[in-house]
Motif scaffolding. Sequence first.
Motif, short mmCIF file in Angstrom:
data_model
loop_
_atom_site.label_atom_id
_atom_site.label_comp_id
_atom_site.label_asym_id
_atom_site.label_seq_id
_atom_site.Cartn_x
_atom_site.Cartn_y
_atom_site.Cartn_z
N UNK A 473 0.83 -1.20 0.00
CA UNK A 473 0.00 0.00 0.00
C UNK A 473 0.87 1.25 0.00
N UNK A 474 0.36 2.27 -0.69
CA UNK A 474 1.12 3.51 -0.75
C UNK A 474 0.74 4.41 0.42
N UNK A 788 -10.44 -13.74 -2.35
CA UNK A 788 -10.61 -12.53 -3.15
C UNK A 788 -11.13 -12.87 -4.54
N UNK A 789 -11.78 -11.88 -5.16
CA UNK A 789 -12.18 -11.99 -6.54
C UNK A 789 -11.25 -11.11 -7.38
N UNK A 790 -11.17 -11.32 -8.68
CA UNK A 790 -10.23 -10.52 -9.50
C UNK A 790 -10.40 -9.02 -9.33
N UNK A 791 -11.63 -8.58 -9.07
CA UNK A 791 -11.91 -7.16 -8.90
C UNK A 791 -11.04 -6.55 -7.80
N UNK A 792 -10.85 -7.28 -6.70
CA UNK A 792 -10.09 -6.77 -5.57
C UNK A 792 -8.64 -6.49 -5.97
N UNK A 793 -8.07 -7.37 -6.78
CA UNK A 793 -6.67 -7.20 -7.17
C UNK A 793 -6.54 -6.05 -8.16
N UNK A 794 -7.51 -5.92 -9.06
CA UNK A 794 -7.49 -4.81 -10.01
C UNK A 794 -7.62 -3.46 -9.30
N UNK A 795 -8.46 -3.41 -8.27
CA UNK A 795 -8.62 -2.20 -7.47
C UNK A 795 -7.31 -1.84 -6.78
N UNK A 796 -6.66 -2.85 -6.20
CA UNK A 796 -5.40 -2.62 -5.50
C UNK A 796 -4.33 -2.10 -6.45
N UNK A 797 -4.24 -2.68 -7.63
CA UNK A 797 -3.27 -2.22 -8.63
C UNK A 797 -3.53 -0.77 -9.01
N UNK A 803 -1.63 6.33 -7.06
CA UNK A 803 -1.14 7.06 -5.88
C UNK A 803 -1.77 8.45 -5.81
N UNK A 804 -0.94 9.48 -5.92
CA UNK A 804 -1.43 10.86 -5.85
C UNK A 804 -1.60 11.47 -7.22
N UNK A 824 1.88 13.05 -11.27
CA UNK A 824 2.23 13.37 -9.88
C UNK A 824 3.61 14.02 -9.87
N UNK A 825 4.21 14.07 -8.73
CA UNK A 825 5.46 14.81 -8.58
C UNK A 825 6.55 14.30 -9.51
#
Length: 889
Positions: A473-474, A788-797, A803-804, A824-825
Amino acid sequence: MRPIKYQHRYAFFLFLSLLFLALFLMVAPEVSHSKTSNLPLVNELKNPGFEEDSVFGGVANWKDNSYADQDVNYSIDTSNAYEGRSQKIECTRYKSGAIQFVQNNVRVQRKHSYKIKIWLKGNVKSPVVISLRKKGSPYTTYITKSFNISSKWKEYTFKGISNVDDSNAYFIIKFQGTGTLWADNASLTDVTGVGEKSHNNKGNLIPNGSFEVGLDRWGVQIRELDPVNEMPINLKNVHPYLDSNVSKLGSKSLVLDLPEASQSIITSTYFTVNAGESHTLSFWMKSDRKMHVKAGIAGGNFGNTVGGKHWNIEVFQDWKRYTFTPKIVQVPDDAYHLIFNIRGAGKIWLDGVQLKEGGYRAYQAKGIVEVGLLDTNKNHNAIYHKDDSVKLRALINSSINGTAELTVNSVDYYGNTLPLFKGKIALKQDENKSIDINHPSNKYGYYRIVAITKYNSNLTDTSEIAIGVVRKENNSNIINSPFGNHVYFNKRSLETARKLGVKWIRMHPPSGTKWFIAEREKGKFIFFDEAVKMAKDYGFNILGSLDTTPRWASSAPDSLRDKGHKGFRSYPPEDIKDWENYVRKMVAHYSGVIDYWEVWNEPDSNHFFNIEGDDSLNSKADAYVRLLKSAYKTAKKANPNAIIVGGCSTTKPPKQWPEKILSRGAYDSMDILSFHLYRGDRPHDTFDVPTSVYIDEYRSLMMKYGGDTKPIWLSETGILYPESNFNNIKEVSSQLTVPATDAAKILVRDYIYLLANGVSKWFYYHMNSSHRSDRRGGTGFFEWDDSPRPLAIAYSTLASIMKDGEYIKRLNLGDNLSAYEFKDKDRIIYIVWMTDWTKDNEQTITLPNPASHPFISVYDIMGNKTSERHNANEINLSIGREPTYIVFR
């Protein structure tokens, strides 16, 4: 219109003969179908092949019933017919509503089972819905199913049961959006009691009935008996477990240790029986105190108990076998499941669950060799970081002496298979064995683990679970992050949410700030400081809910305020001062911990907001704006840093509710405008009216009534895909389900598209597993078993790569390509996909390096780097429906 011609002078006598025949049929006794009946099934639809013309034009017995705003043409097509002639339905312009082609005067009977068949082909963008429905208001649907159709003729078939008698029902062919649909050879037949046996198995129909291979194919939900206990129960995060010291059969039993004010619902996965035959359900139970259990056989979608059987039993300290032998009637989709509802505190054991056709028989396992899979790390929902140790276990139980073959494979999001284990296992009767299996975590993604057992080359059992490997996680600014979700406040759920990149949590649920919970008795407030502090300590920002009136304050009619009713919650308070006192107490108490507050959930819907005597949208808007203005003024006094979110509409139709409340002065009493939108069969940018149109309308309305715009949040959304991604589970759903891989693509595309069009935050619904195998999390991140379902991993990616990142502009890369730039920066990020959702081909593009960055990295939606260039001026890519991330740094 064709002229009517009589061809001979006996037409009058022919008319009288037909009239006599019709009268005879009206008074003739009704034919009752039975299993042994050889009578042909009768099609209840008239002119099912669209072969006959109506004297009034069009086809006989069918008519247009489209509504709202679109242009539709109907014609008969012989060149594209499946057989003879077909009905062609063409929508050339679509803005709202639905295209509906119907036949009325269709007869359905209560408790009768019907089989529907229809041939379809076309290029329409939306699902095609086939249904039986009440003709007029309230437009009750009796039987329905949705399908994605292709450009080739295909027969679509499903079964359902009517719960009403209706001789004037509508048979409906329905879709939304532009495109052309062809239909042919429709049929509706009463198949009550008709049909061949579905199986010849006289043994146990329930896999893993003695829990020797874990909780495989069982769902166990532990929840509150009363909403006031929702947060405390979830904070405890109680889970079922297997007891190796106490069992009636074999070496294990399922045990629940239930806290006060809780209930548990145990469900099996779906199975099929021979409807009309007697079956015996038996199981062993014991408890540490007297406990009440409701056990049963339920059927149909989401535990619909049409034809179901339930029994109330009492359980005591000694093992007892409970046995019931009902005659099981047919249910929709021929799908049944077992359900055990346990209420109250105490420890209770379950073992030896069996359902078999016929009478009593001693327990036997469904398969001679059964297998279950287990993720040995129970501290999270099977979410790992790269290079974590992933240890799985295959549990095997045998009813025979011999040698079985075990195969365990891992199948990733793209369908690639990785062998994990294959070998011979020597087994003894009633013996349990376990095989430890290591799963690599050197690559990000979704992994479905499949175990198969064979004996003498014959399949005996299968088991499936899933794991995910995600980026760390960022540490982005959570206030500015767009990534919201709905998460229960307990350690396990919060840790998982943090791993997946969630930064905001909307409390719907958890429901601890809602009025009917927080002030059940006037002046006596309940606060859930421990749970809220835990969420805050994990780094989440919280959107609290201010809504749902308690019984004592509600303006609901007396009939809805009696004990046992819940309808009082949706009515505004009789005294606005009571509302102000509640808002003051909640906002002040949680000041600095919860500073963002949304006023009411979906107030434009009848489910969440009602006005006694006049439930029109105008009256609702008047009442809601009064509550909003009061809440805004009160909250700002209680906490000057409080931010009020208003609107929260269901988008039915999209701009109607915002316009009604903004025209009544809501603009000055909100800091943020929120809305809800569920559209799960394809991405937002592929609809005939893209979601960006609605967002532009919201901004225009704010300019019109407030002179400026405010942030827009999508505070609840989801992609409907209620089917499990496991192949060994029978599915039951009347709703269209997109494949799990498509759901992941839709989520990423929607997130980027909405951010680019001015939605600054959106809250996915939801991360909370139902833990019921009969009720999938229809939009959720997790299976009922916490896989988990594939959706969860896609959301995390998405959360990790973005990030920002701040939206910069839309890129013009060519026709049929959607591309957006974020920055971003240190990085420039492009997200690119092929716009056309109906095609699965790819296009090759060349992207220049926008600022001569030294590194160009390309990632898929599972988070893996697919290519990288150093000091390159451009990069060549193949782009398909799946979004691709290109990062310049």
